[in-house]
Design a protein around this motif. Structure first.
Motif, PDB file in Angstrom:
ATOM      1  N   SER A 154       0.840  -1.192   0.000  1.00  0.00           N
ATOM      2  CA  SER A 154       0.000   0.000   0.000  1.00  0.00           C
ATOM      3  C   SER A 154       0.878   1.246   0.000  1.00  0.00           C
ATOM      4  N   ASP A 155       0.372   2.341  -0.640  1.00  0.00           N
ATOM      5  CA  ASP A 155       1.203   3.547  -0.723  1.00  0.00           C
ATOM      6  C   ASP A 155       1.502   4.124   0.652  1.00  0.00           C
ATOM      7  N   LYS A 156       0.593   3.924   1.618  1.00  0.00           N
ATOM      8  CA  LYS A 156       0.834   4.491   2.950  1.00  0.00           C
ATOM      9  C   LYS A 156       1.936   3.760   3.697  1.00  0.00           C
ATOM     10  N   VAL A 157       2.310   2.545   3.205  1.00  0.00           N
ATOM     11  CA  VAL A 157       3.429   1.826   3.801  1.00  0.00           C
ATOM     12  C   VAL A 157       4.751   2.414   3.329  1.00  0.00           C
ATOM     13  N   LEU A 158       4.783   2.896   2.073  1.00  0.00           N
ATOM     14  CA  LEU A 158       6.045   3.328   1.481  1.00  0.00           C
ATOM     15  C   LEU A 158       6.211   4.838   1.372  1.00  0.00           C
ATOM     16  N   PHE A 159       5.113   5.564   1.149  1.00  0.00           N
ATOM     17  CA  PHE A 159       5.246   6.982   0.802  1.00  0.00           C
ATOM     18  C   PHE A 159       4.460   7.887   1.743  1.00  0.00           C
ATOM     19  N   ARG A 160       4.941   9.113   1.828  1.00  0.00           N
ATOM     20  CA  ARG A 160       4.172  10.149   2.501  1.00  0.00           C
ATOM     21  C   ARG A 160       2.987  10.516   1.612  1.00  0.00           C
ATOM     22  N   SER A 161       1.926  10.975   2.181  1.00  0.00           N
ATOM     23  CA  SER A 161       0.705  11.271   1.439  1.00  0.00           C
ATOM     24  C   SER A 161       0.965  12.264   0.303  1.00  0.00           C
ATOM     25  N   GLY A 162       0.514  11.864  -0.910  1.00  0.00           N
ATOM     26  CA  GLY A 162       0.642  12.740  -2.070  1.00  0.00           C
ATOM     27  C   GLY A 162       2.070  13.004  -2.483  1.00  0.00           C
ATOM     28  N   VAL A 191       9.471  -3.313 -10.431  1.00  0.00           N
ATOM     29  CA  VAL A 191       8.736  -2.435  -9.514  1.00  0.00           C
ATOM     30  C   VAL A 191       7.718  -1.653 -10.340  1.00  0.00           C
ATOM     31  N   GLU A 192       6.433  -1.782  -9.955  1.00  0.00           N
ATOM     32  CA  GLU A 192       5.343  -1.222 -10.745  1.00  0.00           C
ATOM     33  C   GLU A 192       4.518  -0.291  -9.867  1.00  0.00           C
ATOM     34  N   GLY A 193       4.438   1.020 -10.243  1.00  0.00           N
ATOM     35  CA  GLY A 193       3.671   1.999  -9.475  1.00  0.00           C
ATOM     36  C   GLY A 193       2.259   2.150 -10.005  1.00  0.00           C
ATOM     37  N   HIS A 194       1.287   2.272  -9.080  1.00  0.00           N
ATOM     38  CA  HIS A 194      -0.132   2.447  -9.446  1.00  0.00           C
ATOM     39  C   HIS A 194      -0.718   3.599  -8.631  1.00  0.00           C
ATOM     40  N   THR A 195      -1.616   4.380  -9.238  1.00  0.00           N
ATOM     41  CA  THR A 195      -2.278   5.485  -8.549  1.00  0.00           C
ATOM     42  C   THR A 195      -3.797   5.311  -8.615  1.00  0.00           C
ATOM     43  N   ASP A 196      -4.523   6.211  -7.932  1.00  0.00           N
ATOM     44  CA  ASP A 196      -5.979   6.272  -8.126  1.00  0.00           C
ATOM     45  C   ASP A 196      -6.256   7.193  -9.319  1.00  0.00           C
ATOM     46  N   ASN A 197      -7.531   7.581  -9.505  1.00  0.00           N
ATOM     47  CA  ASN A 197      -7.866   8.396 -10.683  1.00  0.00           C
ATOM     48  C   ASN A 197      -7.989   9.887 -10.384  1.00  0.00           C
ATOM     49  N   VAL A 198      -7.589  10.267  -9.180  1.00  0.00           N
ATOM     50  CA  VAL A 198      -7.622  11.694  -8.857  1.00  0.00           C
ATOM     51  C   VAL A 198      -6.477  12.394  -9.594  1.00  0.00           C
ATOM     52  N   PRO A 199      -6.768  13.426 -10.384  1.00  0.00           N
ATOM     53  CA  PRO A 199      -5.697  14.102 -11.141  1.00  0.00           C
ATOM     54  C   PRO A 199      -4.604  14.623 -10.207  1.00  0.00           C
ATOM     55  N   THR A 217      10.579   4.450  -9.504  1.00  0.00           N
ATOM     56  CA  THR A 217      12.029   4.715  -9.528  1.00  0.00           C
ATOM     57  C   THR A 217      12.560   4.990  -8.125  1.00  0.00           C
ATOM     58  N   ALA A 218      11.726   5.574  -7.265  1.00  0.00           N
ATOM     59  CA  ALA A 218      12.158   5.818  -5.880  1.00  0.00           C
ATOM     60  C   ALA A 218      12.394   4.487  -5.166  1.00  0.00           C
ATOM     61  N   VAL A 219      11.515   3.516  -5.385  1.00  0.00           N
ATOM     62  CA  VAL A 219      11.685   2.190  -4.770  1.00  0.00           C
ATOM     63  C   VAL A 219      12.935   1.520  -5.326  1.00  0.00           C
ATOM     64  N   VAL A 220      13.152   1.608  -6.632  1.00  0.00           N
ATOM     65  CA  VAL A 220      14.332   0.992  -7.253  1.00  0.00           C
ATOM     66  C   VAL A 220      15.612   1.586  -6.667  1.00  0.00           C
TER      67      VAL A 220
END
Length: 287
Positions: A154-162, A191-199, A217-220
């Motif tokens: 989940s993005d909240k495990v790896l990244f700060r919000s937004g 490593v494959e990044g996915h987002t939601d549909n919010v612009p 690329t940040a994870v890599v």
């Protein structure tokens, strides 16, 4: 002369009148018996002639039948010869078919062996990842998709919000992933990044494509810092276009914001053999 003729006639009449009635009756009976015999002989003769005609007709029919049987016999002899040839050809073709089946069975067996080995490698990899990364966190999933092992974070495990800046906790999780990658030098990590549909548009990032790629690329880079071989690492962004659920709620959008790390075994000898054998089977099957 006339006197002589009269004398002769008179003598004849005299002689006739001299034949007894009994003898005449005997002669008449003999004549009748002879006539009966003649009539019987005539009937028999006619019957024989009829039988002869019927016999001749029968003989002709038998001769025609004999000729037909001879022709049929010749046809059967020829058919037997043709059948013998066909039987030999059939035996040859059957032998070739059996050989072909044996070859295909061998190829299928080799394919199955390769797939079994691949499945064994996959199972071992899943076990290794689960042991290193653990399954205590619902935001971390380790699974197999179409024969490929992946970790979904989940993005909240790896990244700060937004943001595409990694969190402090990311070091711990990615460190475990790097350990597994380091222990498998013949593997690659996609490593494959996915987002939601919010612009999304912030700073140099133009949209969700940029964001998903930047997170990958940040994870890599972090995996490289943690000792993973860069030649084993691949970064890819998928933007919002492969969602797990619809983006109708905040919870669903959070589910779709994720990073997947596919761990791909480099068992080239198995894959190459599978591809080669499948191509061979396909070519032979089309003949």
């Amino acid at each position: 002369m006339k006197k002589i003729l009269i004398l002769a006639i008179s003598s004849a009449l005299l002689l006739t009148s001299c034949v007894s009635k009994k003898k005449y009756a005997d002669l008449e009976a003999k004549q009748k018996n002879t006539q009966d015999l003649l009539n019987t002989a005539t009937v028999k003769l006619n019957s024989c002639l009829t039988d002869k005609t019927a016999a001749l007709t029968r003989v002709q029919s038998l001769e025609e039948r004999l000729a037909e049987l001879k022709r049929t016999n010749q046809d059967l002899i020829q058919s037997s010869k043709d059948l013998t040839i066909l039987t030999k050809q059939g035996a040859t073709n059957l032998e070739k078919s059996l050989e072909s089946l044996k070859e295909k069975d061998l190829k299928i067996s080799r394919l199955q062996d390769a797939l079994n080995k691949k499945d064994s490698v996959t199972l071992a990899l899943v076990t290794s990842l689960k042991k290193e990364v653990g399954l205590d966190d619902e935001d971390i999933q380790i699974n197999v998709e179409k024969g490929v092992v992946f970790i979904s974070l989940s993005d909240k495990v790896l990244f700060r919000s937004g943001s595409y800046n990694l969190s402090t906790r990311a070091n711990e999780i990615l460190g475990k992933v790097a350990t597994v990658i380091n222990s498998k030098p013949n593997f690659e990590a996609l490593v494959e990044g996915h987002t939601d549909n919010v612009p999304y548009k912030k700073g140099v990032l133009l949209d969700n494509w940029d964001l998903s790629a930047k997170r990958a690329t940040a994870v890599v880079r972090k995996l490289m810092e943690l000792g993973a071989n860069p030649s084993q690492l691949i970064a890819a962004g998928r933007s919002e276009f492969v969602p797990l659920v619809d983006n109708s709620t905040a919870e669903n959008r959070s589910t779709n914001r994720r990073t997947k790390i596919y761990v791909l075994p480099k068992i080239d000898q198995f894959y190459e053999m599978i591809e080669t054998e499948l191509e061979t089977l396909s070519t032979e099957g089309g003949q």
